[in-house]
Design a protein around this motif. Structure first.
Motif, PDB file in Angstrom:
ATOM      1  N   ARG A   1       0.860  -1.191   0.000  1.00 22.84           N
ATOM      2  CA  ARG A   1       0.000   0.000   0.000  1.00 22.84           C
ATOM      3  C   ARG A   1       0.888   1.229   0.000  1.00 22.84           C
ATOM      4  NH1 ARG A   1      -5.271   1.446   1.588  1.00 22.84           N
ATOM      5  NH2 ARG A   1      -5.744  -0.740   2.020  1.00 22.84           N
ATOM      6  N   VAL A   2       0.422   2.295  -0.631  1.00 23.72           N
ATOM      7  CA  VAL A   2       1.161   3.561  -0.668  1.00 23.72           C
ATOM      8  C   VAL A   2       0.291   4.658  -0.081  1.00 23.72           C
ATOM      9  CG1 VAL A   2       2.133   5.338  -2.171  1.00 23.72           C
ATOM     10  CG2 VAL A   2       2.605   2.925  -2.633  1.00 23.72           C
ATOM     11  N   LEU A   3       0.898   5.474   0.777  1.00 21.83           N
ATOM     12  CA  LEU A   3       0.250   6.664   1.327  1.00 21.83           C
ATOM     13  C   LEU A   3       1.087   7.860   0.919  1.00 21.83           C
ATOM     14  CD1 LEU A   3      -1.820   8.093   3.202  1.00 21.83           C
ATOM     15  CD2 LEU A   3      -0.262   7.596   5.111  1.00 21.83           C
TER      16      LEU A   3
ATOM     17  N   GLN B   1      -2.566  10.442  11.554  1.00 22.53           N
ATOM     18  CA  GLN B   1      -3.948   9.966  11.621  1.00 22.53           C
ATOM     19  C   GLN B   1      -4.260   9.040  10.460  1.00 22.53           C
ATOM     20  OE1 GLN B   1      -6.056  10.675  14.316  1.00 22.53           O
ATOM     21  NE2 GLN B   1      -7.097   8.925  13.359  1.00 22.53           N
ATOM     22  N   ALA B   2      -3.719   9.334   9.273  1.00 27.08           N
ATOM     23  CA  ALA B   2      -3.939   8.464   8.124  1.00 27.08           C
ATOM     24  C   ALA B   2      -3.327   7.088   8.354  1.00 27.08           C
ATOM     25  CB  ALA B   2      -3.356   9.102   6.864  1.00 27.08           C
ATOM     26  N   ILE B   3      -2.135   7.054   8.941  1.00 29.92           N
ATOM     27  CA  ILE B   3      -1.492   5.774   9.251  1.00 29.92           C
ATOM     28  C   ILE B   3      -2.345   4.974  10.230  1.00 29.92           C
ATOM     29  CG2 ILE B   3       0.491   4.717  10.411  1.00 29.92           C
ATOM     30  CD1 ILE B   3       2.209   6.983   9.208  1.00 29.92           C
TER      31      ILE B   3
ATOM     32  N   VAL C   1      -9.702   6.600   5.149  1.00 31.07           N
ATOM     33  CA  VAL C   1      -8.682   7.639   5.035  1.00 31.07           C
ATOM     34  C   VAL C   1      -9.290   8.900   4.418  1.00 31.07           C
ATOM     35  CG1 VAL C   1      -6.499   8.275   3.927  1.00 31.07           C
ATOM     36  CG2 VAL C   1      -6.767   6.009   4.925  1.00 31.07           C
ATOM     37  N   SER C   2     -10.252   8.733   3.531  1.00 36.26           N
ATOM     38  CA  SER C   2     -10.882   9.882   2.871  1.00 36.26           C
ATOM     39  C   SER C   2     -11.647  10.768   3.853  1.00 36.26           C
ATOM     40  CB  SER C   2     -11.825   9.410   1.756  1.00 36.26           C
ATOM     41  OG  SER C   2     -12.868   8.611   2.276  1.00 36.26           O
TER      42      SER C   2
ATOM     43  N   ASN D   1      -4.103   8.971  -1.526  1.00 37.82           N
ATOM     44  CA  ASN D   1      -3.516  10.266  -1.861  1.00 37.82           C
ATOM     45  C   ASN D   1      -4.166  11.347  -1.003  1.00 37.82           C
ATOM     46  OD1 ASN D   1      -2.028  12.240  -3.250  1.00 37.82           O
ATOM     47  ND2 ASN D   1      -3.652  12.533  -4.763  1.00 37.82           N
ATOM     48  N   LEU D   2      -3.426  11.832  -0.004  1.00 35.11           N
ATOM     49  CA  LEU D   2      -3.934  12.895   0.853  1.00 35.11           C
ATOM     50  C   LEU D   2      -3.824  14.239   0.133  1.00 35.11           C
ATOM     51  CD1 LEU D   2      -2.251  11.895   4.241  1.00 35.11           C
ATOM     52  CD2 LEU D   2      -4.560  11.332   3.456  1.00 35.11           C
ATOM     53  N   TYR D   3      -4.587  15.213   0.605  1.00 33.44           N
ATOM     54  CA  TYR D   3      -4.571  16.540  -0.009  1.00 33.44           C
ATOM     55  C   TYR D   3      -4.167  17.591   1.019  1.00 33.44           C
ATOM     56  CZ  TYR D   3      -7.200  14.145  -3.645  1.00 33.44           C
ATOM     57  OH  TYR D   3      -7.590  13.268  -4.622  1.00 33.44           O
TER      58      TYR D   3
END
Length: 339
Positions: free
Chosen positions: A132-134, A308-310, A319-320, A153-155
Motif C-alpha cells: 500500500r502507498v500513502l 492519523q492516516a497511518i 482515510v478519505s 492520496n492525501l490533499y
C-alpha cells in the motif's frame, strides 16, 4: 487488517524530522510510546546502500516513511532496500508512506521516445513488496492508476484552508485563489471552494522547460489578495513571475501555498527577493537551512494528518474522512485557533 500489536514505523534518511514528528503524534493519539524502529540505513564507500533492522518485525504492520525527494535516486533505492529487508524479515504488511512522490512529473509521454518514469517507479515499489502507498498531492491524479496496489492520496488543501482562515481573518472577502496554470485548476478550485473565494488562472506558455515566455491573467484580480496554489515549487521562476503579473494586473498583494517545497537552485533567493508577501509550504520534503531562514517562507506541518492516516489504515477505517473539515480541524486545533 489491524493486528493486536501497535503499528511500527521505520524511516530512511530522506526526512527524519517528519518521521519523528509522525511517531510523536501517533504516541499522543495512542497513549503509548511509538518510536521509530531501530535500524541503520547507510552507504558503503562505493555508494551502495545497506540496511539492517535491529528489531524483530515478524508479523508486524510496517510503515516506511520515506519521501523520494532530492537526491531522488538515492532515496528511492533506500525505500526499495528497506522494503526488501522487511519482507525478508517476515513483516505482515508493508505500507510505503511517501509524502513527496518523486518522478511524478514524468507521468506521460510528451514527446516521442521518452519514458513514463512514474509508472516505472510504481512497478518497482510493487515488485519490491510494498502492499500500500500513502502519499500527498500527487502531481497528476492518474498516477494512482499506475499502481496495482491501493494508493491513498492525501490533499494539502484542507490544511491550507485552515491556515488561510486563521491568517486572513477579516480579509476573507478580499481573497482570490489563483491557479498558476490551466493544469492546476482542479486543485485551485478545491481550495477556493473550501474558503468560499473566487478563482482566477494564470495562463502561461513555455518556450522550453524552466522558462516562461508569456503569462496572461484570466479573471479580474483588481484589489484582491491573491493566493497562488500549486503542488510543487522547484526553481520558483514561474511562481515569482506569476506574482509579478498578478500585481501588474491590479492585485493588492500576492501569497502562495505550495504543497511540496522542492526549492532547488536559485529558488530561495528568488522567493526572498520576489514581490510575494509570503510562501507557505509543507514539510513533505525536509526544508534546508536556507528555506527555514527565509523571512517570507513559512512551513506548515503534515505530521498530524499523516499520523492519523497511518492509524486509519492500521485500524482499517476510512482515510478519505480526513478530507472533511469536521475530521481534520480537531487534528490541527493545537496549531490554529478555531472559531
Amino acid at each position: 487488517m489491524a493486528t493486536m500489536n501497535e503499528p511500527k514505523l521505520i524511516a530512511g534518511n530522506a526526512n527524519l524530522p517528519l518521521a519523528e514528528a509522525i511517531a510523536r503524534r501517533m504516541s499522543m493519539n495512542r497513549g503509548v510510546q511509538l518510536g521509530l524502529v531501530d535500524a541503520r540505513v547507510e552507504r558503503f564507500n562505493d555508494g551502495e546502500i545497506f540496511v539492517e533492522v535491529y528489531e524483530n518485525v515478524r508479523g508486524e504492520d510496517m510503515f516506511i516513511i520515506q519521501p523520494t525527494s532530492n537526491p531522488a535516486n538515492d532515496n528511492l533505492m533506500e525505500l526499495l532496500i528497506m522494503t526488501d529487508a522487511l519482507r525478508r524479515s517476515s513483516a505482515a504488511r508493508i505500507t510505503a508512506v511517501i509524502p513527496y512522490f518523486g518522478y511524478a512529473r514524468q507521468d506521460r509521454r510528451t514527446k516521442a521516445r521518452t519514458p513514463i518514469s512514474a509508472k516505472l517507479v510504481a512497478n518497482l515499489l510493487a515488485q519490491a513488496g510494498i502492499e500500500r502507498v500513502l502519499t500527498m498531492d500527487l502531481h497528476a491524479a492518474q498516477i494512482q492508476g499506475f499502481f496495482d496496489i491501493p494508493v491513498d492520496n492525501l490533499y494539502a488543501s484542507p490544511i491550507f484552508a485552515l491556515d488561510i482562515k486563521s491568517n486572513f481573518k477579516g480579509q476573507m472577502d478580499d481573497l482570490m485563489v489563483v491557479s498558476p496554470d490551466v493544469g492546476g485548476v482542479a486543485r485551485a478550485r478545491e481550495l477556493a471552494k473550501r474558503i468560499n473565494s473566487p478563482l482566477s488562472i494564470v495562463d502561461k506558455r513555455r518556450e522550453k522547460p524552466g522558462e516562461v515566455a508569456e503569462m496572461t491573467v484570466i479573471g479580474d484580480v483588481t484589489d484582491k489578495i491573491c493566493i497562488i496554489v500549486d503542488d510543487m515549487c522547484d526553481t520558483a521562476g514561474t511562481l515569482c513571475k506569476a506574482a509579478e503579473v498578478l500585481l501588474e494586473n491590479g492585485a493588492w498583494e500576492v501569497h502562495a501555498y505550495i504543497t511540496h517545497g522542492v526549492m532547488s537552485g536559485p529558488a530561495v533567493t528568488r522567493v526572498t527577493n520576489s514581490v510575494m508577501k509570503s510562501l507557505v509550504i509543507t514539510d513533505t520534503i525536509q526544508p534546508s537551512e536556507a528555506v527555514k531562514a527565509a523571512p517570507n517562507i513559512r512551513i506548515v506541518p503534515t505530521a498530524p494528518i499523516f499520523s492519523q492516516a497511518i492509524l486509519n489504515i492500521w485500524y482499517g477505517t476510512s482515510v478519505s474522512s480526513l478530507f472533511e473539515d469536521s475530521t481534520l480541524t480537531p487534528i490541527y486545533e493545537s496549531l490554529y485557533a478555531m472559531d
